[in-house]
Write an enzyme that holds these catalytic residues in place. Structure first.
Site, mmCIF file in Angstrom:
data_model
loop_
_atom_site.group_PDB
_atom_site.id
_atom_site.type_symbol
_atom_site.label_atom_id
_atom_site.label_comp_id
_atom_site.label_asym_id
_atom_site.label_seq_id
_atom_site.Cartn_x
_atom_site.Cartn_y
_atom_site.Cartn_z
ATOM 1 C CG ASP A 42 36.032 36.967 39.453
ATOM 2 O OD1 ASP A 42 36.936 37.871 39.441
ATOM 3 O OD2 ASP A 42 36.669 36.769 40.752
ATOM 4 C CD GLN A 58 33.637 38.982 43.474
ATOM 5 O OE1 GLN A 58 34.627 39.199 44.673
ATOM 6 N NE2 GLN A 58 32.245 38.509 44.350
ATOM 7 C CD1 TRP A 66 38.102 44.036 43.560
ATOM 8 C CD2 TRP A 66 38.511 44.487 45.174
ATOM 9 N NE1 TRP A 66 38.583 43.817 44.054
ATOM 10 C CE2 TRP A 66 38.778 43.255 45.261
ATOM 11 C CE3 TRP A 66 39.244 45.183 46.504
ATOM 12 C CZ2 TRP A 66 38.164 42.578 47.194
ATOM 13 C CZ3 TRP A 66 39.417 45.083 48.008
ATOM 14 C CH2 TRP A 66 39.108 43.065 47.974
ATOM 15 N NE ARG A 170 41.148 34.747 45.551
ATOM 16 C CZ ARG A 170 42.229 34.974 46.580
ATOM 17 N NH1 ARG A 170 42.713 34.108 47.168
ATOM 18 N NH2 ARG A 170 43.257 34.629 45.468
ATOM 19 C CG ASP A 171 37.509 32.440 43.917
ATOM 20 O OD1 ASP A 171 36.867 32.847 44.403
ATOM 21 O OD2 ASP A 171 38.513 32.481 43.376
ATOM 22 C CD1 TRP A 308 42.701 39.997 38.680
ATOM 23 C CD2 TRP A 308 42.026 42.003 39.008
ATOM 24 N NE1 TRP A 308 41.768 39.952 38.925
ATOM 25 C CE2 TRP A 308 40.983 41.099 39.435
ATOM 26 C CE3 TRP A 308 42.269 43.065 39.314
ATOM 27 C CZ2 TRP A 308 40.038 41.258 40.142
ATOM 28 C CZ3 TRP A 308 40.585 43.355 40.744
ATOM 29 C CH2 TRP A 308 39.660 42.211 40.983
HETATM 30 C C1 FRU Z 1 39.560 36.628 41.130
HETATM 31 C C2 FRU Z 1 39.158 37.082 42.447
HETATM 32 C C3 FRU Z 1 38.612 35.684 43.215
HETATM 33 C C4 FRU Z 1 38.281 36.195 44.346
HETATM 34 C C5 FRU Z 1 37.346 37.982 43.269
HETATM 35 C C6 FRU Z 1 37.356 38.830 44.592
HETATM 36 O O1 FRU Z 1 39.259 38.132 39.816
HETATM 37 O O2 FRU Z 1 40.492 37.947 42.933
HETATM 38 O O3 FRU Z 1 39.774 34.942 43.657
HETATM 39 O O4 FRU Z 1 36.737 35.401 44.909
HETATM 40 O O5 FRU Z 1 38.482 38.229 42.681
HETATM 41 O O6 FRU Z 1 36.611 40.146 44.160
#
Ligand code: FRU
Length: 499
Positions: A42, A58, A66, A170-171, A308
């Site tokens: 992100d 990210q 990841w 989150r976020d 994803w």
């Molecule tokens: C979205 C997400 C967010 C989280 C991040 C983790 O793609 O899942 O909700 O903060 O990626 O990397």
């Protein structure tokens, strides 16, 4: 700023200084931002600071997959040419040991660059139980170095409304107005599906829960990730990226989607009234977008140009993950329009134009080829059922864009782009020609091609599809083809890496 760097952050800076230089510019997109090294997802902290645009992301520089999340960092003056900066944060505190997840940034009046992000606590306790919490944290910096706030976390699960999840929380996306600071954050309600919460603060340190702005109620997927909330041309827009959606006609596809909810906002009572919900991007690779407001008043959105569900980037490149071209947003004709930032035009050269070309069989046009181009194809004669544009094409490979008049739909197909994984390769969206004053019925397709991606803007941005592909660069031919007769106009520019 003279801060103490954790050993985790030092290690990442060492990796960056050793590894980034090993990746040649020729192995990167020409004008899309790509991960400095290793994995990126992100966009985070997309903001203006001291007159420049900053973008965090990210980041897992240790591998092409990841892993515990860091915040990578870069900046730009024109949304096209990006400068990498040292990673801003590593997961090095008890409240973010499981990762520094997505978040946002703002420039304060006293000149600080404040990052608000999700810290993930993830550990096994003495008694063998698993402790997992997501909470909102803050870091403050000067555009290069950032220090986590000693009072972290600034928002914990204790503030949440009844039944809300402390694990999916989150976020945060933060902004400021005359009344103070606000943030929206994703969460899961008691029914297990997503909701967006609004918080308020005077000082960015103490936050108060205000209300639930909107909820999925299991209608638009499960967890709602990465919200953004802003006024646009007289409407209020809520962006969310839902997980686990089910396909619905051509509007939504299975899995993670990015959608916009347009409506009105009663700012006094904090009530959002949703009027419509639509997809943001109908291609194969688009997620977790975030916006900023430029000093000249443009709302610009950038998204993660990957999915994803289909991890197809070849490991040899050394980087995994690109961002979309930043896009100017407008609300027009009852829907959201997206157009590539106008700054891109300064990088265009070598215009090639063809007017009124009749296509009956597979046709190439002289000078219309390339993998780093801005290509507009206008169709004004529609005596056919299918019209196809093949690009990134050679004897062996091709990407296909096909318009079907009968169904009124546009399909992107990367089946023959050189993939070696059995992933989703085709996606369709509804498209109708416009009625224009000068050309009559016209379907306008603008293809922004970069070495590893295509973004297709239809009818001046009324809908978009973005997809990545990793076809060898030599495959650069473009062919037009139809099962009837089409009349087209073509304008092509090369996009240079320098202005
Ligand atoms: C979205 C997400 C967010 C989280 C991040 C983790 O793609 O899942 O909700 O903060 O990626 O990397």
């Amino acid at each position: 700023m003279g801060r103490k760097e954790s050993s985790q952050l030092k290690r990442v800076h060492r990796i960056e200084s050793l590894q980034i230089q090993k990746i040649p510019q020729s192995g990167r997109p020409g004008y899309h931002m790509s991960s400095p090294v290793g994995w990126m997802n992100d966009p985070n902290g997309f903001s203006v600071f001291q007159g420049e645009y900053h973008l965090f992301f990210q980041y897992h520089p240790y591998s092409g997959a990841w892993g515990p999340m860091h915040w990578g960092h870069c900046k730009t003056r024109d949304f096209i040419k990006w400068e990498y900066l040292p990673a801003a944060m590593a997961p090095d505190e008890s409240y973010d040991e499981g990762g520094c997840y997505s978040g946002s940034a703002l420039e304060t009046e006293d000149g600080r660059h404040v990052l608000i992000y999700t810290g993930v606590a993830d550990r096994y306790l003495e008694d063998g139980t698993h402790y997992y919490r997501q909470m909102q944290c803050m870091a403050v910096g000067d555009g290069r170095d950032y220090e986590k706030f000693e009072g972290n976390p600034v928002i914990t699960g204790e503030t949440l409304p009844e039944g809300a999840s402390v694990e999916d929380f989150r976020d945060p996306k933060v902004w400021q107005d005359e009344e103070g600071c606000w943030l929206v954050v994703g969460n899961r309600a008691a029914d297990g599906s997503g909701q967006i919460l609004l918080y308020k603060s005077k000082d960015l340190e103490r936050w108060e829960f205000v209300t639930v702005l909107d909820r999925s109620e299991n209608r638009y997927g499960k967890m709602w990730e990465c919200p953004d909330f802003f006024p646009l041309d007289g409407r209020q827009i809520l962006l969310v990226s839902p997980q686990d959606m089910r396909a619905e006609a051509l509007e939504f596809h299975n899995g993670n989607n990015s959608i916009y909810l347009a409506g009105t906002y009663d700012a006094k009572n904090h009530q959002f009234h949703r009027e419509m919900v639509k997809s943001l991007d109908y291609g194969l690779d688009f997620y977790a977008p975030q916006t900023l407001l430029t000093p000249d008043g443009r709302r610009i959105m950038i998204g993660w140009m990957q999915s994803w569900d289909a991890k197809i980037a070849p490991a040899e490149l050394g980087w995994v993950g690109m961002m979309t071209i930043p896009r100017e947003l407008h609300f027009e004709n009852g829907r959201l329009y997206q157009r590539p930032v106008r700054e891109l035009e300064a990088y265009r050269s070598g215009q090639v134009v063809f007017q009124n070309v009749t296509i009956r069989e597979s046709t190439e046009l002289e000078g219309v080829r390339g993998r780093q181009i801005d290509l507009t194809v206008e169709i004004t004669g529609f005596d056919f059922e299918h019209f196809r544009i093949q690009f990134a094409s050679s004897g062996q490979y091709c990407m296909v864009l096909q318009y079907s008049t009968k169904r009124g739909c546009l399909t992107i197909d990367r089946t023959h782009s050189g993939l070696i994984r059995d992933v989703v390769c085709r996606r369709k969206m509804e498209v109708r020609p416009m009625e224009t004053e000068d050309q009559g019925r016209c379907l306008r397709l603008r293809l922004l091609l970069d070495k590893y991606s295509a973004e297709i803007f239809v009818n001046d941005g009324e809908s978009v599809m973005s997809s990545v592909f990793y076809t060898p660069q030599e495959a650069d031919r473009i062919l037009f083809d139809t099962d009837g007769t089409a009349c087209i106009h073509v304008t092509k520019y090369d996009i240079a890496e320098e202005k």
